[in-house]
Write an enzyme that holds these catalytic residues in place. Structure first.
Site, PDB file in Angstrom:
ATOM      1  N   GLU A 146      -0.845   7.168  33.154  1.00 44.31           N
ATOM      2  CA  GLU A 146      -2.126   7.469  34.264  1.00 44.31           C
ATOM      3  C   GLU A 146      -2.051   6.587  35.412  1.00 44.31           C
ATOM      4  OE1 GLU A 146      -2.848   6.878  30.985  1.00 44.31           O
ATOM      5  OE2 GLU A 146      -4.367   8.351  30.257  1.00 44.31           O
ATOM      6  N   THR A 185       4.145 -16.232  24.976  1.00 46.03           N
ATOM      7  CA  THR A 185       4.280 -15.674  26.463  1.00 46.03           C
ATOM      8  C   THR A 185       4.930 -14.312  26.603  1.00 46.03           C
ATOM      9  OG1 THR A 185       6.107 -17.002  27.071  1.00 46.03           O
ATOM     10  CG2 THR A 185       3.987 -17.982  27.444  1.00 46.03           C
ATOM     11  N   PRO A 187       4.684 -11.074  25.566  1.00 45.70           N
ATOM     12  CA  PRO A 187       3.978  -9.818  26.063  1.00 45.70           C
ATOM     13  C   PRO A 187       3.750 -10.114  27.653  1.00 45.70           C
ATOM     14  CG  PRO A 187       2.900 -10.735  24.147  1.00 45.70           C
ATOM     15  CD  PRO A 187       3.890 -12.053  24.534  1.00 45.70           C
ATOM     16  N   LYS A 220       7.111 -21.036  31.446  1.00 47.14           N
ATOM     17  CA  LYS A 220       7.638 -20.002  31.246  1.00 47.14           C
ATOM     18  C   LYS A 220       7.108 -18.748  32.098  1.00 47.14           C
ATOM     19  CE  LYS A 220       9.482 -20.042  26.718  1.00 47.14           C
ATOM     20  NZ  LYS A 220       9.107 -19.743  25.078  1.00 47.14           N
ATOM     21  N   CYS A 368     -36.502   4.479  29.452  1.00 50.90           N
ATOM     22  CA  CYS A 368     -35.839   5.846  29.618  1.00 50.90           C
ATOM     23  C   CYS A 368     -36.168   6.574  28.292  1.00 50.90           C
ATOM     24  CB  CYS A 368     -34.335   5.904  30.130  1.00 50.90           C
ATOM     25  SG  CYS A 368     -34.151   7.606  30.859  1.00 50.90           S
ATOM     26  N   HIS A 497     -34.485   2.911  34.905  1.00 48.84           N
ATOM     27  CA  HIS A 497     -33.448   1.878  34.478  1.00 48.84           C
ATOM     28  C   HIS A 497     -33.573   0.665  35.100  1.00 48.84           C
ATOM     29  CE1 HIS A 497     -31.555   4.399  31.677  1.00 48.84           C
ATOM     30  NE2 HIS A 497     -31.675   5.291  32.206  1.00 48.84           N
ATOM     31  N   GLU A 499     -32.411  -2.246  34.336  1.00 45.93           N
ATOM     32  CA  GLU A 499     -31.402  -3.193  34.035  1.00 45.93           C
ATOM     33  C   GLU A 499     -30.505  -2.987  35.104  1.00 45.93           C
ATOM     34  OE1 GLU A 499     -32.485  -0.461  32.364  1.00 45.93           O
ATOM     35  OE2 GLU A 499     -30.691   0.711  31.450  1.00 45.93           O
TER      36      GLU A 499
HETATM   37  N1  GLN Z   1     -32.205  11.697  26.805  1.00 45.54           N
HETATM   38  C1  GLN Z   1     -33.330  11.690  27.741  1.00 45.54           C
HETATM   39  C2  GLN Z   1     -33.290  12.429  28.767  1.00 45.54           C
HETATM   40  O1  GLN Z   1     -32.406  13.033  29.194  1.00 45.54           O
HETATM   41  C3  GLN Z   1     -33.193   9.929  28.018  1.00 45.54           C
HETATM   42  C4  GLN Z   1     -32.067   9.601  28.809  1.00 45.54           C
HETATM   43  C5  GLN Z   1     -31.752   8.306  28.961  1.00 45.54           C
HETATM   44  O2  GLN Z   1     -32.533   7.496  28.174  1.00 45.54           O
HETATM   45  N2  GLN Z   1     -30.940   7.731  30.074  1.00 45.54           N
HETATM   46  O3  GLN Z   1     -34.612  12.464  29.686  1.00 45.54           O
END
Ligand code: GLN
Length: 518
Positions: A146, A185, A187, A220, A368, A497, A499
């Site tokens: 690919e 070395t 590989p 090497k 979520c 989210h 995070e």
């Molecule tokens: N499954 C849930 C929804 O679609 C939560 C999705 C998630 O946690 N990102 O709302």
């Protein structure tokens, strides 16, 4: 003239090519270069949204609602910038647009071919990105079928633009054989040869290894890879990937790149990252246990806040446990995060963990799906709504406290169709969330199809300042965006989210508040 740093991989995937690329970009940014990044993924998926986190790691969501490979998360965290869908190219996207063009009759009767039509589409996409230096990471390893077309397109681009404007770094792995006490070395030699067969000779070979590789082995690598000894760089394992920009700087990698590309660089470098970690035990209750990468951005958010990474606990194992057994499993943890997710497997285990955290007043953050399950747990165990559920897991539940968003009901295709990316919300004064954010308006990134069914179950909820044993809505948009409860050190659920927005030196305030509560 724009310059390019191209990062290819050899021998194995998963050896930190993404971390290397993000770190190179960060160091270049530090020394005053206007840098941009592109991750190329040679797979045929149009985006990572439909890929299983167990195999491929988390799906990272950008502000503009793109479901990306998790490497884009490294770029955002390391560079402190927000990337967009244009910073990721997959083979799926390239072929899709070539075939669509062909169906529209835009190739005017020509035979549509890999070269030049597919390569031109790849080059067009690369050239549409800004930046004085573009760091391009090609996913996978050289020799993958690919990936070949991308190497070909970049080889052509280097011919078009001048080879002197390109710096090729090849990241490989040198294994250590314990039985004979030596580094191997071969590989790496072979992967450098595969690269050269594609018409690309590397300018630098980055040797990843478990521990420092001796000079004779590195010599090497230089000899067989066709680079000077000076341009073989050994990066051995570290417990803290955020060290890597500093390591690269100290090795002078930016100088080697600048010399080849004729870049003007400054002598400045400041890179602050956490070096000492508080030893709190945090459980991340989830079901994707195939790879640590499945919850990457959550784990990194905790780590970047200066705490040891959470332990991922299998929610399916909690599923059949009694309250007593759940307590036994969770009692040593100082805090609990309920992970996002899809599908019914493991949800009862997560609900058990939420019940424990609510009753025993252990700090808990639901993200979520985690937040949706907090609502379900409250409905069942506080409101007494027996069988309450999300219609995602039980379409016939008598109490559908979480239900599919109206706008989602007519959508049939699964790819890229959720409520995605940065969406506005209002944070309600008087809530814990407002104390955390210190403002009433914010955009947060989303990725969901279901929502809290507020209209039908208003009885379960209240607003900040109101009395009663109800879930407090602490942020809203058209949907319920966040909930919390009173008389608990930290019981917060968010539909979005947090995070995805943590950066090095700038962790999302929700994680900081959760950790402070711990
Ligand atoms: N499954 C849930 C929804 O679609 C939560 C999705 C998630 O946690 N990102 O709302």
């Amino acid at each position: 003239m724009r310059k390019y740093v191209i990062v290819t991989g050899g021998v194995l995937s998963g050896i930190g090519k993404g971390i290397f690329s993000a770190s190179v970009a960060r160091v270049l940014k530090e020394v005053g270069v206007n840098v941009n990044v592109l991750k190329i993924d040679p797979y045929l998926n149009v985006d990572a949204g439909t890929m299983n986190p167990n195999q491929h790691g988390e799906v990272f969501v950008t502000d503009d609602g793109y479901e990306a490979d998790l490497d884009l998360g490294h770029y955002e965290r390391f560079l402190g910038m927000n990337v967009s869908r244009r910073n990721n190219m997959t083979a799926g996207q390239v072929y899709l647009s070539v075939i669509e063009r062909e169906r529209e009759g835009k190739y005017l009767g020509t035979t549509v071919q890999m070269v030049p039509h597919v390569t031109e589409e790849i080059k067009r996409r690369i050239e549409s990105l800004e930046g004085d230096v573009l760091v391009i990471e090609i996913g996978g390893t050289v020799g993958d079928i690919e990936g070949e077309i991308f190497l070909e397109a970049i080889r052509e681009l280097a011919l078009d633009k001048g080879r002197e404007n390109f710096f090729f770094a090849h990241v490989t792995y040198v294994p250590y054989l314990r039985t004979t006490n030596e580094f191997k070395t071969k590989p790496t030699q072979q992967s450098a040869q595969i690269l050269m067969k594609s018409g690309i000779s590397p300018d630098m070979i980055v040797v990843r290894s478990e521990k420092p590789v001796n000079d004779s082995a590195l010599k090497k690598v230089a000899l067989f890879g066709g680079v000077s000894f000076d341009n073989v760089v050994n990066l051995f394992d570290t417990n803290n990937v955020y060290e890597v920009p500093e390591v690269l700087y100290n090795l002078g990698v930016h100088e080697k790149i600048a010399k080849k590309l004729n870049l003007k660089i400054e002598n400045s470098f400041s890179w602050e990252y956490p070096k000492v970690f508080k030893n709190k035990k945090i459980a991340l209750v989830g079901k994707y246990l195939g790879t640590d990468d499945a919850y990457k951005s959550i784990l990194e958010s905790i780590f970047l806040a200066g705490y040891r990474k959470p332990v991922v606990l299998d929610s399916t194992e909690l599923e059949d446990m009694s309250d007593e057994e759940v307590k036994e499993t969770l009692k040593d943890y100082d805090g609990i995060i309920i992970a996002p997710g899809f599908g019914r497997r493991g949800i009862e285990g997560k609900i058990g963990a939420i019940k424990y955290a609510r009753e025993k007043k252990v700090p808990v953050l639901g993200i979520c799906l985690g937040m949706q399950l907090m609502v379900i747990e409250f409905a069942r165990n506080v409101m007494g709504y027996e069988g309450a559920n999300s219609t995602e897991f039980d379409p016939d539940t008598p109490y559908p406290v979480v239900d599919m968003m109206e706008e989602q009901k007519k959508i049939l295709k699964l790819g890229g169709t959720m409520r995605l990316g940065a969406q506005w919300m209002e944070i309600l004064k008087g809530s814990k969330l407002y104390k955390i954010y210190g403002k009433t308006q914010e955009h947060e990134r989303h990725r969901h199809r279901y929502e809290v069914n507020y209209e039908k179950f208003k009885d379960m909820f209240k607003f900040p300042g109101e009395e009663g044993n109800r879930l407090t809505i602490s942020a809203k948009s058209e949907f319920v965006e966040a909930i919390e409860i009173d008389n608990h050190p930290f019981f917060v659920g968010v539909q979005f989210h947090p995070e995805y927005r943590s950066k090095v030196g700038n962790v999302h305030p929700l994680f900081k508040a959760f950790l402070e509560a711990i």
